[in-house]
Write an enzyme that holds these catalytic residues in place. Sequence first.
Site, PDB file in Angstrom:
ATOM      1  N   HIS A  97      59.936  39.784  -4.072  1.00 16.89           N
ATOM      2  CA  HIS A  97      58.607  39.397  -3.602  1.00 16.89           C
ATOM      3  C   HIS A  97      58.741  38.957  -2.145  1.00 16.89           C
ATOM      4  CE1 HIS A  97      57.301  39.248  -7.805  1.00 16.89           C
ATOM      5  NE2 HIS A  97      56.076  39.016  -7.403  1.00 16.89           N
ATOM      6  N   GLU A 105      53.968  38.548   0.651  1.00 17.17           N
ATOM      7  CA  GLU A 105      52.767  38.470  -0.195  1.00 17.17           C
ATOM      8  C   GLU A 105      51.839  37.353   0.280  1.00 17.17           C
ATOM      9  OE1 GLU A 105      53.460  37.136  -4.203  1.00 17.17           O
ATOM     10  OE2 GLU A 105      51.395  37.505  -4.823  1.00 17.17           O
ATOM     11  N   HIS A 128      55.111  46.624 -11.202  1.00 15.47           N
ATOM     12  CA  HIS A 128      55.033  45.205 -10.829  1.00 15.47           C
ATOM     13  C   HIS A 128      54.058  44.479 -11.747  1.00 15.47           C
ATOM     14  CE1 HIS A 128      55.450  42.093  -7.472  1.00 15.47           C
ATOM     15  NE2 HIS A 128      54.738  41.513  -8.431  1.00 15.47           N
TER      16      HIS A 128
HETATM   17 ZN   LIG Z   1      54.394  39.444  -8.597  1.00 14.07          ZN
END
Ligand SMILES: [Zn+2]
Length: 335
Positions: free
Chosen positions: A198, A201, A9
Amino acid sequence: MNCALIDLHLHIDGSLNIRWMYERALLRGIIPEDTSFSDYYDRLFPAKESGIAIFDKFDVPLAVMQCQEDIHDACYTLVKELAEEGLLYAELRFGPQLHTRNGLTQEEALIAALEGIHDAMCNYPSIRVNLLNAFMHAGDSAKANEKENLETLYLTEKYLGQGVAGLDLAGYENNCDLNEYASLFQLAREKDIPFTIHAGEMGNGENVLKAIDMGAKRLGHGIFAIQDPSYIKAILDNDVTLEICVTSNRSFGFTYATHPIRQLMDKGIKVTVNTDDGMFDLNNLAYEHFVLKKIGFSEEELLQCTMNAVDAAFLSEKEKNELRQKIIKPVSMLQ
Ligand SMILES: [Zn+2]
């Protein structure tokens, strides 16, 4: 033992060499010729009181990645540095639609990135790199750039296995309901394109469920799964791996001491250790491992994180086995 070998990542535009970027910005006339390195550097780290939104800072690297030569050289320089740090494998995020401001097509941008990576791998053969093309969040609806995201999807299909290993969805996660992207990921599934998303997060743990429902076997971050046992259960039931970036996650309310990586791992979730945006986070993979050791991770646990990364990489079983062979050897035996 050095386990900081695999990064799943990492965003190219958030991980450039700052000195290279500064010199290229001067060369292209993007910044006035009397701009000092120190002034340029400060633009990357705007003071909180400046009110500059967290994602606007990406305009600085993106300004110098709008022609093929610069995209090529940016990628070359990054891969060279990763090789010199000792990484064996990395999956780099690249959003082709972010590089079309000066007239490049998405495909021209992608080709330049692939060539930069290819050239670096020729000169630094200890590292292997694949690209993950990123769909982007834009505006407050997935409709805002649906056409561009579809183009990214078809380009990924075209270049899959030729330096491109899959897809991601990046940008400001809370722009709109993640489910608005379900049709894009449905298409990716129909075309057998691996993808990560994603999700979880930026405070919204429910996105973990949505991304898993879309078929993601990996999640970018996923840390807010800690909000609810049902999110944890979904990760475990679907054998999902989390791409965790501890330093980067400080942007969303965690400190090293309060980061939930230990809790997630103790619940049986497969976690991996990654950098995200080394230029902005002032980190590299060795630093992430150093930090985790400081908060109590053992060498064996870090090795397990690295092996989790191999298992979850968008590689063939043969390629994974080759990586495993290199990892279980002591570093002194690596070439
Ligand atoms: Zn990222």
